[in-house]
Structures are given as C-alpha cells and as structure tokens.
Design a protein around this motif. Structure first.
Motif, mmCIF file in Angstrom:
data_model
loop_
_atom_site.group_PDB
_atom_site.id
_atom_site.type_symbol
_atom_site.label_atom_id
_atom_site.label_comp_id
_atom_site.label_asym_id
_atom_site.label_seq_id
_atom_site.Cartn_x
_atom_site.Cartn_y
_atom_site.Cartn_z
ATOM 1 N N PRO A 1 -55.970 -5.770 -26.241
ATOM 2 C CA PRO A 1 -57.070 -6.199 -27.101
ATOM 3 C C PRO A 1 -57.843 -7.336 -26.423
ATOM 4 O O PRO A 1 -57.308 -8.046 -25.568
ATOM 5 N N LYS A 2 -59.091 -7.515 -26.828
ATOM 6 C CA LYS A 2 -59.946 -8.486 -26.155
ATOM 7 C C LYS A 2 -59.412 -9.908 -26.232
ATOM 8 O O LYS A 2 -59.552 -10.685 -25.286
ATOM 9 N N GLU A 3 -58.796 -10.288 -27.355
ATOM 10 C CA GLU A 3 -58.325 -11.659 -27.471
ATOM 11 C C GLU A 3 -57.235 -11.974 -26.440
ATOM 12 O O GLU A 3 -57.027 -13.118 -26.056
ATOM 13 N N TYR A 4 -56.540 -10.933 -25.984
ATOM 14 C CA TYR A 4 -55.542 -11.131 -24.932
ATOM 15 C C TYR A 4 -56.188 -10.985 -23.555
ATOM 16 O O TYR A 4 -55.895 -11.746 -22.635
ATOM 17 N N LEU A 5 -57.072 -10.047 -23.441
ATOM 18 C CA LEU A 5 -57.759 -9.770 -22.184
ATOM 19 C C LEU A 5 -58.447 -11.010 -21.641
ATOM 20 O O LEU A 5 -58.445 -11.280 -20.442
ATOM 21 N N TYR A 6 -59.045 -11.804 -22.518
ATOM 22 C CA TYR A 6 -59.795 -12.978 -22.101
ATOM 23 C C TYR A 6 -58.962 -14.253 -22.143
ATOM 24 O O TYR A 6 -59.483 -15.350 -22.008
#
Length: 559
Positions: A101-106
């Motif tokens: 998910p994006k919150e982990y990706l970034y």
C-alpha cells in the motif's frame, strides 16, 4: 679458560642468558625501553614477570613471552573460498512480487520480509495465509536461470547464494516438508521448481551453489501452520536434507541470526541436527557467516577463538584476535544493488528483494527504479576484496525472473573494469619471503616514472596469516631516499573504510588481498613492501603488484 669465565659472568645468574632472540612478535612484547647494553636488556627480562626472551638493538630493549611455534592454518576449502573473492546474494521469492500500500511504499524503510510485516493490510495478497503472503503472489513471467548465470559470470561472480527459503518459509522447490512452496502457487500450475533450474544452470556455468535456508526462521510454519516445536525441527532438517541430496553440490549454506520459530523450541537441538545432517551428507559444504567455517567481520583478521572448522560444534565464531587458534576466512557485505532513496546511496532503505518501486521519500517521482551504478560497485570491490575479505553483494532478479537489463549492464561493466584493471599489471613480484622488516619485497618498474593507481599485495595464506602491520615506500626517479607511498595503520580511521558508506574502518593487515591507493602521485623507479608487525619472524608475500585503473565509465588516458 676464557670461555669458562664468560659462562659464569653475573648475567647468567638471571636465567635469561640463553633467551636472546632477533625478533619478538608484537603481541608477545611485554615491555620495551632504552638501555645501554645487552646485559642491561637481559637483566630487564629477568625482572619482568613472564619474560622468556629479549632483544637488544639500537639502544632499545624489548622483552617478551616466547612466541608460539605454530599459527592457525586454513584448510583447502577455506583457501578456495578466499580465492573466489566474489559471491552474489540472490533474494528471490514471494516478497519480490509484493505490491505494498502507498503508506508503506513511501515510508522511511519500505523493504519487506514475508510474514513479519504484520501491521499492513495486504488484502487479497495474504488471503488464507495472513500474516504471510499467499503463494499465488509468486508468479515470475519469464524465469531464466541461465540469464542469471550469464550476467553473474560476466561480472566475475564465483558463487550465488539463493534464498531457497527466506524468513517467511516460502520454498522455491516443491518440498514434501512444507505446504508453503512453489507447489502451492499458480506459477506453472504448481509444477515449477526454481531450485532445479538454478542448480542445473549453476553446474552448467561452473558457478558454485550456495543457499540461504534459514532453519531458525519460518513464518509460515510458526504463524500459519502452527507446528509444534518438534514438528518444526523435523521439517527444517528434512528440507536441508532434500536440498543437499537433490539440488547440489552445495558449496555453502548461509545462516544468519534471525529467529521465527514456535515458542518453547530447543534451538540448540535444531542446530545440532542441522549441522549433523550437513557434515554427514556433504562434508565439503561450508557453513557461514556467524558460525561454522567462515565468519562475517569488519576486520581483515582470520584467527578466532571459536570452534574448529568442519565440525558439528554449533557455537558462534568467537572472538577474533591475532594468533588465535582457529582460522576462519572473512566475508564482508559490500553493497546492495538497490539501497538508499535513489537506489544508489549507502543509506536506508535496503532493498534485499528487487523492488521496481524503490522510491522511499520520492513520492512525486514514484515509481522509481533506482540501483547502484558501476562505479559504486567497483569501489565496493576495492573496499572489501581489496581489504582482505570476500565480497558478498546482493543482486537479485526482477519480477520477470530475469536480471534487470540496466543492472545486467552494470554487472558487465564492473566485470570488464576488474579484468582490465587487475588482470594486467605495470610490474609484479611473486613468492617473496623473509624476516619481518624493511624491503621484504622490492619491485623495479620496467619504465621509471610509469604511472600506476593501485598497489596490490597478497599474503601466502597457505602459511597462515602473519603480517599484522605494514607500509609501502617508493624510490623517486633520480632520488636516493625512500619516500612513503602507503603509511602504516596505527589506529583505526574512518578516512579509509572497508565499505563505501564508511561504516567499517580500515585495519592494518594484508590477508588474501590488500588494494592500496598511494597517498601521493609518485614518479617511482622502485616500490618496496615493508613488514612492521607480524606474528612470526618470517613472513610470506604471495604477490606484490602495481596496477593502472581502467574502467569503461571513465575516459582512458592510455597510461
């Protein structure tokens, strides 16, 4: 009569008249000071507790313990390991295919280990296997292990350490001891076998087989299958046995220190059975890097207090110390092909598995495919292999199951640079030996003043590691006095490091290979190697050579 009188001079009463020697290893020196005569030096030894030998010269007295007659020696497999110089770590498994998910990706450090990143909602990627990834996530579209070998050999890799099962437990072969493997995936209808193709390709290309198979960490067996401690041990030993019998010959197992096993399990019993299986089924297989036959270290020191090599003793490597009784070669992690926010910086995150979205902090630029360039990889060779160790560098395949094309080009460029730089020399001397002191090796340049960029020294490790400190001098063209080319190391310094990120300080030893960069741009007619400290009176230099840097990413001036 005169000889008899001399025999009864007062110095003899001290008991050290027969302790005079020409050399005392640095580690055996108990005390030194200025004195006026040999008699005073002998008296100093008599007054110093534990003194057995003394040396007098140039108005200086050194007193010390008797040096041991033997030093630790490597076995044939350990010598072969050091000769290989380059190992490729190869993280490949379900984490390669994870879509975070994006919150982990970034986030600051978005690298993933299967079954342990449990605070993230994976949705259908973990269906039926939470907190582990569903086996169907694993789906390389064009697996090509021949492609792996082609590019690894181009760089000069002698061994590949493949993650046969990583910490999550997903097995790259259809093991009968786990339900979490390629057989449970949709890839090739559950009929695929990465290890079969890997072992066949490695044997065809002459690349040695190494497996990361962490028997003490299996998230699936612990969190999903919930096996009992005894079941866990039996299954891990079964998997090791399968790999040894069907996917070898196994040159090495790489066991790290991570843990993920059932509560109450006897870890000592697990390792005892694993070691027994390896030593029984494949006695030539090496075990590393924190126990066994090879030790990961930040120093170029190969002697340890730990258990003998090629044994079933599962103790760790113990403490490294000059003159310690057990020889264990050194392996250093150089760099990972993807690390840092841009993929090419010695900082977090470290991407062990291939990540097409290597974009920590790069929200506006994601997806970002970043990786180390050839210059950084070449420098990692200089500061690991060039500091006496074997380089272990992580370069995995991408989601297709092949090497990323851009990374493959880097590997080819590095291989060419290593061959062009160190495959030829300006001047070289082989198999020199002598007492530890100035000018153990002296090298005349074929053309006085000819430029060079590196001085490469190799110790004859078949005789053990003896040299503890050294320096290199040069004789200027037309000059008569030697000048410093490479100074000795009297204390650790971060100015020169064993890794490009500066974490590991330079030490003072030679070992398998030491690549030094001159501190001055010398116009030399001769270059010499000086031994400053050693464990024994005599030292043995296998090779002493001068080389010019020739790399495809920099313009050549035809040195």
């Amino acid at each position: 009569l005169l000889l008899l009188l001399l025999a009864f001079q007062p110095v003899a009463a001290t008991g050290c008249a027969f302790g005079r020697v020409d050399f005392i290893p640095e580690k055996e020196v108990l005390h030194w000071q200025a004195v006026a005569s040999a008699n005073e030096c002998c008296e100093l030894c008599a007054q110093t507790p534990h003194c057995a030998v003394w040396r007098f010269g140039q108005d200086e007295c050194r007193v010390g313990r008797a040096a041991p007659e033997e030093i630790a020696l490597p076995n044939a497999r350990q010598l072969e390991f050091m000769e290989g110089e380059l190992s490729q770590f190869f993280h490949f498994g379900v984490p390669t295919f994870w879509d975070p998910p994006k919150e982990y990706l970034y986030s600051k450090n978005p690298t993933y280990h299967d079954c342990t990143t449990t605070t993230i909602d994976h949705g259908n990627q973990t269906a039926g296997y939470y907190p582990c990834l569903n086996p169907d996530v694993f789906n390389p579209t064009a697996l090509d292990t021949e492609d792996w070998m082609r590019h690894s050999v181009a760089m000069g890799m002698k061994e590949i350490c493949l993650t046969a099962h990583h910490e999550g437990g997903f097995a790259l072969w259809p093991s009968k001891y786990t339900n979490y493997s390629v057989a449970a995936s949709r890839w090739r209808g559950g009929k695929g076998n990465v290890l079969r193709e890997f072992a066949d390709a490695a044997n065809k290309w002459g690349v040695k087989i190494c497996y990361y198979l962490n028997v003490a960490a299996d998230g699936y067996m612990t969190e999903v299958a919930k096996y009992s401690p005894q079941q866990f041990i039996d299954r891990q030993v079964g998997m090791i046995t399968e790999v040894l019998q069907d996917y070898g010959p196994v040159n090495r197992f790489w066991f790290d220190g991570t843990h993920h096993y059932p509560s109450g399990m006897n870890e000592a019993e697990l390792w005892r059975r694993v070691y027994t299986a390896i030593r029984t089924l494949s006695p030539a297989t090496l075990i590393s890097p924190y126990r066994g036959d090879i030790c990961a270290s930040i120093e170029t020191l190969y002697t340890y207090s730990g258990p003998p090599s090629n044994s079933t003793d599962t103790s760790n490597c113990g403490k490294a110390a000059p003159g310690a009784p057990v020889f264990k070669p050194t392996e250093m992690h150089g760099i990972t092909i993807q690390e840092g926010p841009d993929g090419n910086t010695g900082a977090l995150p470290t991407y062990w598995f291939w990540h097409p979205w290597a974009c920590a902090f790069n929200i506006s630029g994601c997806p970002w495919v970043g990786h180390a360039n050839a210059s950084r990889v070449f420098n990692s060779y200089l500061t690991t292999v060039g500091h006496g160790a074997r380089l272990n560098m992580n370069i995995p395949a991408d989601r297709s199951g092949k090497m990323n094309a851009s990374v493959a080009q880097v590997m080819a460029d590095v291989g060419r640079a290593l061959n062009d730089t160190f495959g030829v020399h300006v001047a070289a001397a082989l198999n020199a030996s002598g007492a530890c002191g100035q000018g153990v090796v002296e090298l005349a340049l074929p053309t006085a003043g000819q430029p060079f960029d590196y001085v490469v020294t190799m110790e004859d490790l078949a005789r053990g590691q003896r040299i503890m400190n050294y320096s290199i001098d040069y004789l200027p063209v037309g000059g008569s006095e030697w000048q410093v080319l490479v100074p000795p190391v009297w204390k650790t310094s971060t100015a020169v490091s064993d890794r490009p990120d500066g974490h590991d300080p330079r030490d003072s030893r030679i070992g398998h290979k030491r690549i030094d960069i001159p501190v001055v741009a010398a116009r030399a007619s001769k270059v010499r190697f000086n031994c400053i400290e050693s464990l024994t009176a005599d030292v043995f230099v296998r090779s002493f050579a001068l080389h010019v840097k020739r790399v495809p990413w920099e313009p050549s001036d035809d040195k």
